[in-house]
Design a protein around this motif. Structure first.
Motif, short mmCIF file in Angstrom:
data_model
loop_
_atom_site.label_atom_id
_atom_site.label_comp_id
_atom_site.label_asym_id
_atom_site.label_seq_id
_atom_site.Cartn_x
_atom_site.Cartn_y
_atom_site.Cartn_z
N VAL A 58 -0.57 35.97 -80.59
CA VAL A 58 -1.23 37.19 -80.14
C VAL A 58 -0.49 37.81 -78.97
O VAL A 58 -0.18 39.00 -78.97
N VAL A 59 -0.20 37.01 -77.96
CA VAL A 59 0.41 37.56 -76.73
C VAL A 59 1.84 38.01 -76.96
O VAL A 59 2.40 38.72 -76.11
N ARG A 74 -3.08 31.87 -79.76
CA ARG A 74 -2.76 32.80 -78.68
C ARG A 74 -1.27 33.11 -78.55
O ARG A 74 -0.91 34.24 -78.25
N THR A 95 0.59 36.90 -69.55
CA THR A 95 0.69 36.21 -70.82
C THR A 95 0.30 34.74 -70.70
O THR A 95 -0.04 34.10 -71.69
N ASN A 108 -7.83 31.90 -81.09
CA ASN A 108 -7.89 31.36 -79.73
C ASN A 108 -7.19 30.02 -79.59
O ASN A 108 -7.16 29.46 -78.50
N MET A 145 -11.65 40.45 -77.09
CA MET A 145 -10.34 39.91 -76.72
C MET A 145 -9.90 40.57 -75.41
O MET A 145 -9.97 41.79 -75.28
N GLY A 178 -5.19 37.98 -74.35
CA GLY A 178 -5.26 37.52 -75.72
C GLY A 178 -6.36 36.53 -76.00
O GLY A 178 -6.57 36.16 -77.16
N ARG A 179 -7.08 36.08 -74.97
CA ARG A 179 -8.19 35.14 -75.18
C ARG A 179 -9.32 35.85 -75.92
O ARG A 179 -9.60 37.02 -75.69
N THR A 180 -10.00 35.14 -76.82
CA THR A 180 -11.12 35.71 -77.55
C THR A 180 -12.40 34.95 -77.21
O THR A 180 -12.38 33.79 -76.80
#
Length: 493
Positions: free
Chosen positions: A413-414, A410, A361, A404, A355, A366-368
């Motif tokens: 996550v962000v 995302r 942002t 993702n 990640m 946060g990308r996987t």
């Protein structure tokens, strides 16, 4: 380029010397300064690309790019941003090279001159012409129907049969070096369409060009199919999380209980409590039979410590976080891993997930990505959060889709990002990201599509790399020189 190598490529001996100042110099024929672009920058004649270009131009079979393709560039675009979804979606040059971009800017249509020239055709190739010039990509479905920056040259083959060969050739170290030798500018380098039109294109036999070109086109189609498969997985997941298709409220205000600010990590950032993200979080929490923290479904979530980098030409291939999320990028750096404590912490392993833990942002943050055998033997940046899945608890493809997803992954996550100019994510927060649990059949259906997409994309990278390697070797045979080395999924100078 070494001085003696330059002398050999210019066809003379003893033409270079190293002055007391350490600067290399070389006399060149005045003919080179009185034709073409009349380049007077000394660096033009001291690059690898200059010698390679001279070697290709000496061949009778070589043709200029203009004979095979139209090279053009739309007029400069000064866009006027509007609220999300209220204008035309826009992609910058960097986003076009990403494997999964996200539209983050919308432009007022009425303020875009010659708007039809801003869209791409499926059969075009794109060449970066500002900043890091010489990068090449094909046009994928995700690029269509979007306004594309003027900072990319459009290359349209006159004959569709030449498309695959042009793509493979333009991905070779030879073309990259020639393009870099033709750039101009001080701080920010540039290429103009006329520069690319005059670049020589190697022309091995028609059979060689056809076979290499077909491999390149097959790789592009496989990569496009992989993206479609992941899109299907994303749609299935979205249907489970939000079956009614509700649109979260895009309000800048949200009311939260004071207890939420005084427990756990005590998040005080406004973005953490955004109304739309809170609604998505609630959808995820209540969608399935339960929702588990990510930490309960994987073996580990960790981050390697920072380290001092020692780069060298014969070191281990190194990947930054941004490079890992580009499409089959070339190796640009190699690192001396043995000089670091516990280098095994940084080596990328097939089957693990990474990640991006820093950035904006709206960008890569946060990308996987699921690592494949293509990444084996590669040294990864410390700026990655490493996730080791546990297949007995949740399959990798399902976790990849959950984390993702552009709408339901995302954003959740962000929201944990902290910092101002360069936000960061930390493993303790990522461990708390909720993963909804559905029936085994539903999760398997999503995981099957995502895993197949990952495998197909990796196979496409390998096939493309083989096509580029074959193109480079064909050039080497034509010019009687040794081809450059091609490594994992990329071209290495």
């Amino acid at each position: 380029m070494a001085a003696d190598a330059l002398a050999r490529q210019l066809g003379s001996e003893g033409l270079t010397e190293e002055l007391d100042s350490g600067i290399l110099w070389a006399p060149v024929s005045s003919k080179l300064l009185t034709r073409g672009e009349r380049r007077l920058e000394a660096s033009t004649f001291l690059t690898d690309g200059f010698g390679m270009r001279q070697g290709l131009e000496a061949l009778d079979s070589t043709v200029e790019m203009a004979e095979l393709a139209k090279v053009w560039q739309p007029s400069r675009l000064k866009g006027f941003p509007v609220d999300d979804g209220k204008g035309l979606p826009f992609l910058s040059a960097g986003q076009v090279f990403e494997s999964q971009h996200r539209v983050r800017k919308w432009l007022a249509e009425a303020m875009i001159p010659a708007v039809d020239t801003r869209y791409l055709d499926a059969g075009s190739l794109l060449l970066s012409c500002s900043g890091e010039v010489g990068r090449v990509t094909a046009v994928y479905d995700e690029h269509l129907d979007k306004v594309i920056t003027h900072d990319l040259l459009r290359i349209d083959a006159h004959d569709p049969a030449d498309y695959g060969w042009l793509y493979a050739y333009m991905k070779t170290p030879t073309f990259f070096a020639i393009a870099r030798s033709a750039q101009y500018g001080h701080m920010i380098k540039h290429l103009e369409p006329e520069h690319v039109q005059q670049i020589p294109v190697a022309m091995p036999s028609q059979d060689v060009r056809r076979d290499i070109g077909q491999d390149a086109k097959n790789a592009l189609e496989m990569r496009q199919q992989a993206r479609r498969l992941q899109g299907q997985a994303d749609d299935l997941y979205a249907g489970l999380v939000n079956p009614q298709g509700l649109v979260p409220t895009a309000s800048p205000y949200a009311t939260v209980s004071s207890s939420e600010l005084l427990t756990g990590r005590r998040r005080m950032e406004g973005q953490f409590h955004r109304a739309d993200v809170r609604q998505v979080e609630e959808m995820v929490r209540t969608a399935g039979s339960s929702a588990k923290p990510l930490a309960d479904l994987v073996e580990s979530i960790s981050m390697a410590p920072r380290f001092k980098r020692y780069f060298g030409w014969n070191g281990t291939p190194y990947r930054s976080a941004s490079e890992l999320f580009d499409v089959n990028p070339r190796v640009t750096k190699r690192i001396y891993a043995a000089l670091l404590d516990r280098p095994e912490l940084y080596m990328l392993r097939a089957g693990d997930m990474i990640m991006a833990r820093s950035g904006q942002t709206y960008g890569l943050l946060g990308r996987t990505l699921v690592l494949t055998e293509n990444h084996t033997g590669t040294f990864g940046s410390e700026d990655l959060i490493r996730i080791v899945p546990d297949q007995n608890k949740a399959r990798t493809g399902y976790l990849q889709t959950v984390l993702n997803h552009v709408d339901y992954g995302r954003p959740r996550v962000v929201r944990y990002a902290s910092g101002t100019s360069v936000p960061h994510l930390d493993p303790p927060d990522i461990r708390d990201v909720l993963v909804p649990r559905f029936s085994q059949a539903q999760e398997d259906e999503i995981a099957d599509l995502s895993d197949e997409a990952t495998a197909l994309s990796a196979e496409a990278d390998r096939l493309e790399t083989a096509a580029v390697r074959a193109a480079e070797m064909a050039i080497a045979l034509l010019t009687n020189r040794h081809g450059n080395v091609i490594t994992m999924g990329a071209v290495d100078d």
